[in-house]
Design a protein around this motif. Sequence first.
Motif, PDB file in Angstrom:
ATOM      1  N   ALA A  23       0.847  -1.193   0.000  1.00  0.00           N
ATOM      2  CA  ALA A  23       0.000   0.000   0.000  1.00  0.00           C
ATOM      3  C   ALA A  23       0.885   1.247   0.000  1.00  0.00           C
ATOM      4  N   ASP A  76      -3.934   2.438  -4.296  1.00  0.00           N
ATOM      5  CA  ASP A  76      -4.130   1.404  -3.272  1.00  0.00           C
ATOM      6  C   ASP A  76      -5.428   0.651  -3.527  1.00  0.00           C
ATOM      7  N   GLY A  77      -5.343  -0.668  -3.409  1.00  0.00           N
ATOM      8  CA  GLY A  77      -6.521  -1.504  -3.621  1.00  0.00           C
ATOM      9  C   GLY A  77      -6.812  -1.792  -5.073  1.00  0.00           C
ATOM     10  N   GLU A 104      -4.540  -2.676  -0.110  1.00  0.00           N
ATOM     11  CA  GLU A 104      -5.329  -1.574   0.429  1.00  0.00           C
ATOM     12  C   GLU A 104      -4.585  -0.935   1.592  1.00  0.00           C
ATOM     13  N   ASP A 108      -8.201   2.788   4.270  1.00  0.00           N
ATOM     14  CA  ASP A 108      -9.289   2.250   3.460  1.00  0.00           C
ATOM     15  C   ASP A 108      -9.952   1.081   4.159  1.00  0.00           C
ATOM     16  N   ASP A 112     -14.023   0.888   5.655  1.00  0.00           N
ATOM     17  CA  ASP A 112     -14.912  -0.039   4.970  1.00  0.00           C
ATOM     18  C   ASP A 112     -16.154  -0.264   5.811  1.00  0.00           C
TER      19      ASP A 112
END
Length: 218
Positions: A23, A76-77, A104, A108, A112
């Motif tokens: 990340a 990221d992700g 991630e 993040d 979530d």
Amino acid sequence: MISDTTAPTIDLIEPVDGHEFDAGTETVTLEFSYQDDLSGVDVSSIELLVNGESQTDPEQTTIKSTGATHTHQVTDGGSYTVTLHVADEAGNDVTETLTFSVAESDEDADDDPDDGDGSGGSDYADDADGKDDTQDAADDEDGDADEDDGSVDDDSSDTDDKTLEDDDGTLEVDDADEVPEDDDDGSIPGFTAGAAAVIIVLGALLFGRQQFRQMRRA
């Protein structure tokens, strides 16, 4: 002249298929090395795609007869699919595909709403004055309870109700036990016309007796 029926070979691919970057990674450099020993690589045939979009012309891409490089911006992700197509001068071609991803970030993951830890947001929104809606709801319920406790049932004072309650139950009150009300004409209850006649007769006798005494004295 030797006939060329063999496609070029791709010797080096970076990153390796399925690699995950840490990340916070902002760019990833893709590197490819290829060759063709017979007719040679046709540079104009080389095509590089990332997630279906051509990356052949951008300034971040360098293509040569022996290899190609491309610097790609990532987030990221994110997940990425890379496709490289190479052909030789005889028209033989080869296609290579790889995938990579970026992990991630911790922020993040914390944001979530599906992670179940409740960090995605509060179940109750605060009012503009900073008070929790749940406290306001509790105050409203307390106020309603106070109003209910201080209310007076008008039906309990109804004069048509003929019952009195005590600890043992209810007692029926008959109409005959009620205190009679005075008539509008001011008459005394039980004072009949016969009683009035008796009073008149007694008054007349007393008056006649007084007259008789006065006559005797004269």
